[in-house]
Enzyme design. Structure first.
Site, PDB file in Angstrom:
ATOM      1  N   ARG A  15       0.800  -1.228   0.000  1.00 50.94           N
ATOM      2  CA  ARG A  15       0.000   0.000   0.000  1.00 50.94           C
ATOM      3  C   ARG A  15       0.835   1.281   0.000  1.00 50.94           C
ATOM      4  NH1 ARG A  15      -3.906  -1.109   4.838  1.00 50.94           N
ATOM      5  NH2 ARG A  15      -2.488  -2.841   5.240  1.00 50.94           N
ATOM      6  N   LYS A  22       9.249  -0.644   2.428  1.00 48.72           N
ATOM      7  CA  LYS A  22       8.494   0.173   3.386  1.00 48.72           C
ATOM      8  C   LYS A  22       9.329   0.603   4.588  1.00 48.72           C
ATOM      9  CE  LYS A  22       5.078  -1.652   5.921  1.00 48.72           C
ATOM     10  NZ  LYS A  22       3.693  -2.088   6.213  1.00 48.72           N
TER      11      LYS A  22
END
Ligand code: UD1
Ligand code: CA
Length: 455
Positions: A15, A22
């Site tokens: 996402r 990330k």
């Protein structure tokens, strides 16, 4: 008691929609994982092991100074499987604490409390109450309020989904027991994953009492899944820093308009106007005033320095009483001594300017040694670069450099020398004398402007 810390950081971070793993996205200028590694170090962990996967070797390569052991989880088979990969690295530990690379703001005090409060049992959990527990694993307790197990949202019944006490994911366990429980965890669940949370049910089955404690704030255990959550945690972090600055005696025009990406130390009675950005190690002396929209990086300001609006100070040292800006740019290896004035649209690079000197308007000073009480006129440029090498400009104490002078380095201007405005100084100018290179001004008698013919 030897405490080992396992940090799970193998997740994909879909996402984030990023090519950067990330856990390497920055919060306050440092990768998310860097914050967690710092927390582990602050706890005094005897061994730290990071389980990485997505992003591959990039992740360990981002922390060359870290003492952590890096273990790759090639296949992402669940949190239980991930911790299992780290167990060989924990072999000499007594207890193991599990943290997450994308939960950056966990406080070492909270972790210490978890470790201390659960010292009597073999398993401790950090849990919290949430009005909306959606997405989290739920803590299932019996009638006597003893923890029985954790059920994941996806596997939970309607009744279980109504439970508002959730698993933060952070657990501490006796190392030998944890290894045994992890070996017994299966993947018979909706996600076909080996859940770390199944360890709780196994422990209870073995007659182990599970202790719990709660974090101070929900942000401490908030994970970063997308860029909006990252921005929220960044604001939370910056707000905390601003509050601390104010408690320690610094005035902020607006505590929501300062960003510190590194460390900022202010002595007493500093005033920071809006939109200050600090990077690296910034140290500001007592009674300094920093105007709006300034950028300070790896710099030290002495007592009572005034920095006016829109100035940039990067890798420079500014001594007491100096005035910088507005619109000044100090670049690395610059040292500005006491009471100097560096004014608007002045750039200074790798130069030393001694006490009381002034460079007030529209100048470039690079690779220069400027003495005390020198006046550098508007538009003065050190021509320090010949296309191949950088050269030094030296200016003695008390010199006066007329406006729009080009100092073609290497060149020396003597003590007390005066340079006439508009000069191009390519040879040394002697002390105490006027030197200038300028075509003589002439007035042409009888000259007339052309006029348009009237045809
Ligand atoms: C997990 C917990 C849940 C808890 C929640 C808190 C489990 C099974 N569930 O759920 O009870 O409420 O965290 O946020 O543990 N990871 C790996 N390797 C893997 C799987 C995960 O390194 O194989 C890492 C991920 O990168 C992530 C963390 O572990 O940082 C948590 O994994 P995730 O899949 O997000 O767990 P949740 O479903 O959120
Ligand atoms: Ca998940």
């Amino acid at each position: 008691m030897k405490l080992g810390v396992v940090i799970l950081a193998a997740g994909k971070g879909t996402r984030m929609r990023s090519t950067l793993p990330k856990v390497l996205h920055p919060l306050a200028g440092r990768p998310l994982l860097g914050h967690v590694l710092d927390a582990a170090v602050a706890l005094g962990a005897a061994q730290v092991c990071v389980v990485y996967g997505h992003g591959g070797a990039q992740v360990p390569a981002a922390f060359p100074q870290s003492q952590a052991v890096w273990v790759e989880q090639a296949e992402r088979l669940g949190t239980g499987h991930a911790v299992l990969q780290a167990m060989p690295a924990m072999a000499a530990m007594d207890r193991v604490l599990v943290l997450y690379g994308d939960v950056p703001l966990i406080e070492p005090e909270t972790l210490n409390r978890l470790v201390d409060d659960t010292a009597e049992t073999r398993l401790g959990l950090l849990t919290m109450e949430l009005t909306d527990p959606t997405g989290y694993g739920r803590i299932v307790r019996d009638k006597s309020n003893r923890v029985l197990r954790i059920v994941e949202q996806k596997d939970a019944s309607t009744a279980e989904r109504a439970i508002t006490e959730v698993n933060t994911g952070i657990i501490v366990a006796e190392r030998a027991c944890l290894a045994d429980w992890l070996g017994r965890v299966g993947n018979d669940n909706v996600q076909r994953e080996y859940y770390l949370t199944d360890v709780i049910g196994l422990a209870v089955g073995d007659g182990v009492a599970v202790a719990t404690c709660a974090p101070e704030s929900p942000e401490e255990v908030a994970g970063v899944n997308d860029r909006a959550q990252l921005a929220q945690l960044e604001r939370h972090y910056q707000h905390g820093l601003a509050e601390k600055l104010m408690r320690d005696g610094t005035s902020l025009a607006d505590p929501t308009r300062i960003d510190v990406r590194g460390s900022l130390i202010c002595d007493q009675d500093v005033f920071l106007d809006v939109n200050l950005i600090c990077e690296g190690r910034v140290r500001i002396g007592a009674n300094c005033r920093i105007g709006p929209n300034c950028f300070l990086k790896d710099c030290t300001l002495g007592v009572g320095v005034e920095v006016f609006a829109n100035s940039i100070i990067d890798g420079a040292t500014v001594a007491a009483g100096a005035r910088i800006g507005p619109f000044a740019r100090l670049r690395p290896e610059t040292e500005i001594a006491e009471d100097c004035h560096i004014g608007n649209f002045v750039e200074v690079k790798k130069s030393h300017i001694a006490a009381g000197s002034k460079v007030n308007h529209l100048s470039y000073i690079g690779d220069a040694e400027i003495g005390a009480r020198v006046n550098v006129g508007a538009g003065t440029i050190t021509c320090n670069y010949d296309g191949a090498h950088k050269h030094l400009t030296q200016i003695g104490d008390g010199a006066f450099i007329g406006s729009n002078t080009a100092l073609v380095a290497p060149v020396t201007v003597g003590t007390g020398a005066t340079i006439g405005a508009g000069s191009v100084i390519s040879r040394d100018a002697p002390a105490e004398k006027l030197t200038l290179t300028r075509a003589r001004q002439a007035t042409i008698e009888g000259w007339q402007r052309p006029v348009k013919s009237s045809s």
